[in-house]
Motif scaffolding. Structure first.
Motif, PDB file in Angstrom:
ATOM      1  N   ASP A  99       0.840  -1.200   0.000  1.00  0.00           N
ATOM      2  CA  ASP A  99       0.000   0.000   0.000  1.00  0.00           C
ATOM      3  C   ASP A  99       0.875   1.251   0.000  1.00  0.00           C
ATOM      4  O   ASP A  99       0.791   2.089   0.891  1.00  0.00           O
ATOM      5  CB  ASP A  99      -0.936  -0.007   1.220  1.00  0.00           C
ATOM      6  N   PRO A 100       1.728   1.408  -1.013  1.00  0.00           N
ATOM      7  CA  PRO A 100       2.631   2.559  -0.993  1.00  0.00           C
ATOM      8  C   PRO A 100       1.966   3.892  -1.279  1.00  0.00           C
ATOM      9  O   PRO A 100       2.559   4.941  -1.027  1.00  0.00           O
ATOM     10  CB  PRO A 100       3.659   2.209  -2.074  1.00  0.00           C
ATOM     11  N   ALA A 101       0.722   3.903  -1.786  1.00  0.00           N
ATOM     12  CA  ALA A 101       0.063   5.176  -2.070  1.00  0.00           C
ATOM     13  C   ALA A 101      -0.097   6.021  -0.813  1.00  0.00           C
ATOM     14  O   ALA A 101      -0.177   7.250  -0.892  1.00  0.00           O
ATOM     15  CB  ALA A 101      -1.295   4.935  -2.720  1.00  0.00           C
ATOM     16  N   ARG A 102      -0.109   5.368   0.340  1.00  0.00           N
ATOM     17  CA  ARG A 102      -0.243   6.119   1.587  1.00  0.00           C
ATOM     18  C   ARG A 102       0.982   7.001   1.852  1.00  0.00           C
ATOM     19  O   ARG A 102       0.932   7.918   2.669  1.00  0.00           O
ATOM     20  CB  ARG A 102      -0.465   5.162   2.762  1.00  0.00           C
ATOM     21  N   LEU A 103       2.087   6.772   1.135  1.00  0.00           N
ATOM     22  CA  LEU A 103       3.297   7.560   1.316  1.00  0.00           C
ATOM     23  C   LEU A 103       3.292   8.870   0.546  1.00  0.00           C
ATOM     24  O   LEU A 103       4.079   9.766   0.856  1.00  0.00           O
ATOM     25  CB  LEU A 103       4.526   6.756   0.863  1.00  0.00           C
ATOM     26  N   VAL A 104       2.439   9.002  -0.462  1.00  0.00           N
ATOM     27  CA  VAL A 104       2.568  10.098  -1.422  1.00  0.00           C
ATOM     28  C   VAL A 104       2.552  11.467  -0.731  1.00  0.00           C
ATOM     29  O   VAL A 104       3.365  12.348  -1.033  1.00  0.00           O
ATOM     30  CB  VAL A 104       1.467  10.015  -2.489  1.00  0.00           C
ATOM     31  N   GLY A 105       1.641  11.662   0.207  1.00  0.00           N
ATOM     32  CA  GLY A 105       1.551  12.948   0.869  1.00  0.00           C
ATOM     33  C   GLY A 105       2.722  13.263   1.769  1.00  0.00           C
ATOM     34  O   GLY A 105       2.869  14.400   2.212  1.00  0.00           O
ATOM     35  N   ALA A 106       3.563  12.274   2.049  1.00  0.00           N
ATOM     36  CA  ALA A 106       4.720  12.464   2.928  1.00  0.00           C
ATOM     37  C   ALA A 106       5.994  12.767   2.164  1.00  0.00           C
ATOM     38  O   ALA A 106       7.038  12.981   2.770  1.00  0.00           O
ATOM     39  CB  ALA A 106       4.931  11.206   3.773  1.00  0.00           C
ATOM     40  N   VAL A 107       5.928  12.799   0.840  1.00  0.00           N
ATOM     41  CA  VAL A 107       7.133  12.917   0.014  1.00  0.00           C
ATOM     42  C   VAL A 107       7.541  14.383  -0.143  1.00  0.00           C
ATOM     43  O   VAL A 107       6.720  15.249  -0.442  1.00  0.00           O
ATOM     44  CB  VAL A 107       6.895  12.286  -1.371  1.00  0.00           C
ATOM     45  N   ALA A 108       8.824  14.647   0.062  1.00  0.00           N
ATOM     46  CA  ALA A 108       9.388  15.968  -0.222  1.00  0.00           C
ATOM     47  C   ALA A 108      10.057  15.985  -1.589  1.00  0.00           C
ATOM     48  O   ALA A 108       9.889  16.929  -2.360  1.00  0.00           O
ATOM     49  CB  ALA A 108      10.386  16.366   0.855  1.00  0.00           C
ATOM     50  N   THR A 109      10.841  14.942  -1.896  1.00  0.00           N
ATOM     51  CA  THR A 109      11.520  14.853  -3.186  1.00  0.00           C
ATOM     52  C   THR A 109      11.485  13.415  -3.691  1.00  0.00           C
ATOM     53  O   THR A 109      11.431  12.466  -2.902  1.00  0.00           O
ATOM     54  CB  THR A 109      12.993  15.307  -3.103  1.00  0.00           C
ATOM     55  N   ALA A 110      11.545  13.286  -5.004  1.00  0.00           N
ATOM     56  CA  ALA A 110      11.656  11.976  -5.662  1.00  0.00           C
ATOM     57  C   ALA A 110      12.756  12.105  -6.711  1.00  0.00           C
ATOM     58  O   ALA A 110      12.627  12.884  -7.658  1.00  0.00           O
ATOM     59  CB  ALA A 110      10.330  11.577  -6.308  1.00  0.00           C
ATOM     60  N   THR A 111      13.843  11.354  -6.530  1.00  0.00           N
ATOM     61  CA  THR A 111      15.021  11.528  -7.378  1.00  0.00           C
ATOM     62  C   THR A 111      15.636  10.169  -7.715  1.00  0.00           C
ATOM     63  O   THR A 111      15.208   9.121  -7.238  1.00  0.00           O
ATOM     64  CB  THR A 111      16.084  12.380  -6.663  1.00  0.00           C
ATOM     65  N   ASP A 112      16.685  10.227  -8.533  1.00  0.00           N
ATOM     66  CA  ASP A 112      17.562   9.085  -8.815  1.00  0.00           C
ATOM     67  C   ASP A 112      16.783   7.855  -9.297  1.00  0.00           C
ATOM     68  O   ASP A 112      17.056   6.727  -8.874  1.00  0.00           O
ATOM     69  CB  ASP A 112      18.383   8.717  -7.575  1.00  0.00           C
ATOM     70  N   GLY A 113      15.834   8.078 -10.184  1.00  0.00           N
ATOM     71  CA  GLY A 113      15.097   6.948 -10.740  1.00  0.00           C
ATOM     72  C   GLY A 113      15.930   6.166 -11.738  1.00  0.00           C
ATOM     73  O   GLY A 113      16.725   6.735 -12.490  1.00  0.00           O
TER      74      GLY A 113
END
Length: 352
Positions: A99-113
Motif C-alpha cells: 500500500d505505498p500510495a499512503r506515502l505520497v503525501g509524505a514525500v518531499a523529493t523523488a530523485t535518482d530513478g
C-alpha cells in the motif's frame, strides 16, 4: 537497461524515471489488484529518533537496545483495494509494502530513478525523502526523521517490491515483497494507469515536484476565514488567490506547503488545491468521471498527515485537475447523504 523493459522508451532518464514511479505509486488507488505473495521485513538495528516534531514516541526514546523482530506475511488472494481500507496496514512494515500510495503525501523529493528488474518483474527504483511536516511519525518506511527511502516500484501493480529506509547512520530497516501471481500480469503492455483516474492521481502526486507561481480566482463553499490562518512554509509552489464565498471576498498569498497544526481548514483546502499530493494518501478507491476527473472514496480512520479535503472515512471526493500545472480546478467533498461539505471551483490566471 535493455529495450525489453516496458518503460525503456519513456523513462530512461533519472528524473523522468523517478517522476514516473511516484505517479505509478499514486495511480494504484484507481486499481484493485489481486495477488499472491510473501512480504518480509528486517530490522537491522535500532534507529535514531526518526519521529519528527509531531512524533509522540520512537524506539530510541524507549531505550530499546535490540532491533525490531523480522516480519513475515503470506498474502494469498490479497486485494490492494481492501488493504487500503485496513487501518493496521500503515504501521505494519510487511503490509505497507502493498500500500505505498499512503506515502505520497509524505514525500518531499523523488530523485535518482532508474529502470531495473526485481527478479523477472520490470520495476523502477527511486529515492524518496520525507517532508517533516506531513510524514507520519509512525510510518515504517518514510517517517519524518528518515534521511531517505530507496524503493523499487513494480511497473505492473505499483506495489513496492523492495524498500530500504535510512537514518544518518545507514539503513535501519529493509523489506521485500515477492509476488508469485497478480491479476495485472496478464497485461501485455503498460496498462490503463496512464489514462483516466490513474492519470489524474499520478498528476496530483507529481504536482509536488513542479515549481509554479500562479494567480487564481476561487469560488468557495463554505466561506474561508478572513483572513485565512495559513502557516505557509517555503515551497516551490505558490499562488495568490482571490476567494469569493458567501462570507465575502478576500485575497491571500498561500503556498502549497503548510504546517498542519497552525493552518485553518479553509486555508489548508486552498493549499491542497495548489499541491494535491497530500490528498492522494487519504483516498481508498478512485474511479474515472472524465478525462481529467475522478471520484474517490476516503480511507477510514486515516491519521496523520490530515487532509483538509478528505478528513473522514464516510466521505466522497470529486476532483478535476489541470494537467499542465497539477492544480485542482474543481474539488468537491460530500458526506454519506450526498450533502456538500466543501467545494471550490478554480479559475487560473497566467503566471506572475
Amino acid at each position: 537497461m535493455t529495450a525489453s523493459h516496458p518503460l525503456a522508451g519513456i523513462a530512461a532518464e533519472p528524473e523522468t524515471a523517478a517522476r514516473w514511479a511516484l505517479g505509478r505509486i499514486a495511480s494504484a488507488v484507481a486499481e484493485d489488484v489481486r495477488f499472491d505473495g510473501v512480504a518480509r521485513s528486517v530490522g537491522h538495528r535500532v534507529p535514531e529518533d526518526v519521529s519528527g516534531r509531531y512524533g509522540s514516541h520512537s524506539t530510541a526514546r524507549f531505550g530499546s537496545s535490540a532491533p525490531e523482530p523480522d516480519g513475515h506475511e503470506v498474502l494469498d488472494g490479497a486485494s490492494t483495494a481492501e488493504l487500503r481500507t485496513d487501518v493496521s496496514v500503515g504501521v505494519d512494515p510487511c503490509l505497507a509494502l502493498a500500500d505505498p500510495a499512503r506515502l505520497v503525501g509524505a514525500v518531499a523529493t523523488a530523485t535518482d530513478g532508474r529502470l531495473t528488474r526485481h527478479g523477472e518483474r520490470p520495476a523502477v527504483e527511486l529515492v524518496l525523502t520525507p517532508d517533516p511536516e506531513s510524514a507520519d511519525p509512525n510510518d515504517p518506511w518514510l517517517p519524518p526523521g528518515a534521511t531517505r527511502l530507496v524503493a523499487t516500484v513494480d511497473v505492473r501493480t505499483g506495489l513496492l517490491l523492495a524498500a530500504r529506509v535510512f537514518d544518518a547512520h545507514g539503513c535501519f530497516r529493509s523489506g521485500e515483497l515477492l509476488l508469485t501471481r497478480t491479476s495485472a500480469d496478464a497485461a501485455t503492455a503498460v496498462p490503463a494507469y496512464e489514462t483516466g483516474a490513474g492519470a489524474v492521481l499520478a498528476r496530483m502526486a507529481t504536482s509536488l515536484l513542479d515549481p509554479v507561481r500562479l494567480h487564481a480566482l476561487v469560488e468557495a463553499r463554505p466561506g474561508v476565514d478572513a483572513p485565512p490562518a495559513a502557516a505557509s512554509l517555503p515551497s516551490r509552489r505558490e499562488w495568490t488567490v482571490t476567494v469569493h464565498s458567501p462570507s465575502g471576498t478576500l485575497t491571500a498569498d498561500i503556498s502549497g506547503h503548510y504546517r498542519s497544526d497552525r493552518t485553518s481548514p479553509g486555508a489548508a483546502r486552498l493549499a491542497e488545491l495548489l499541491t494535491p499530493a497530500r490528498i492522494v494518501s487519504h483516498l481508498a478507491y478512485a474511479t474515472t468521471t472524465g478525462s481529467a476527473s475522478l471520484r474517490a472514496t476516503v480511507r477510514p480512520l486515516r491519521g496523520f498527515p490530515l487532509s483538509a479535503w478528505a478528513p473522514d472515512g464516510d466521505l466522497t471526493c470529486a476532483f478535476t485537475i489541470d494537467p499542465a500545472t497539477g492544480v485542482l480546478l474543481r474539488a468537491h467533498t460530500t458526506d454519506a447523504a450526498s450533502r456538500t461539505l466543501f467545494r471550490c471551483d478554480v479559475q487560473l490566471h497566467r503566471p506572475a
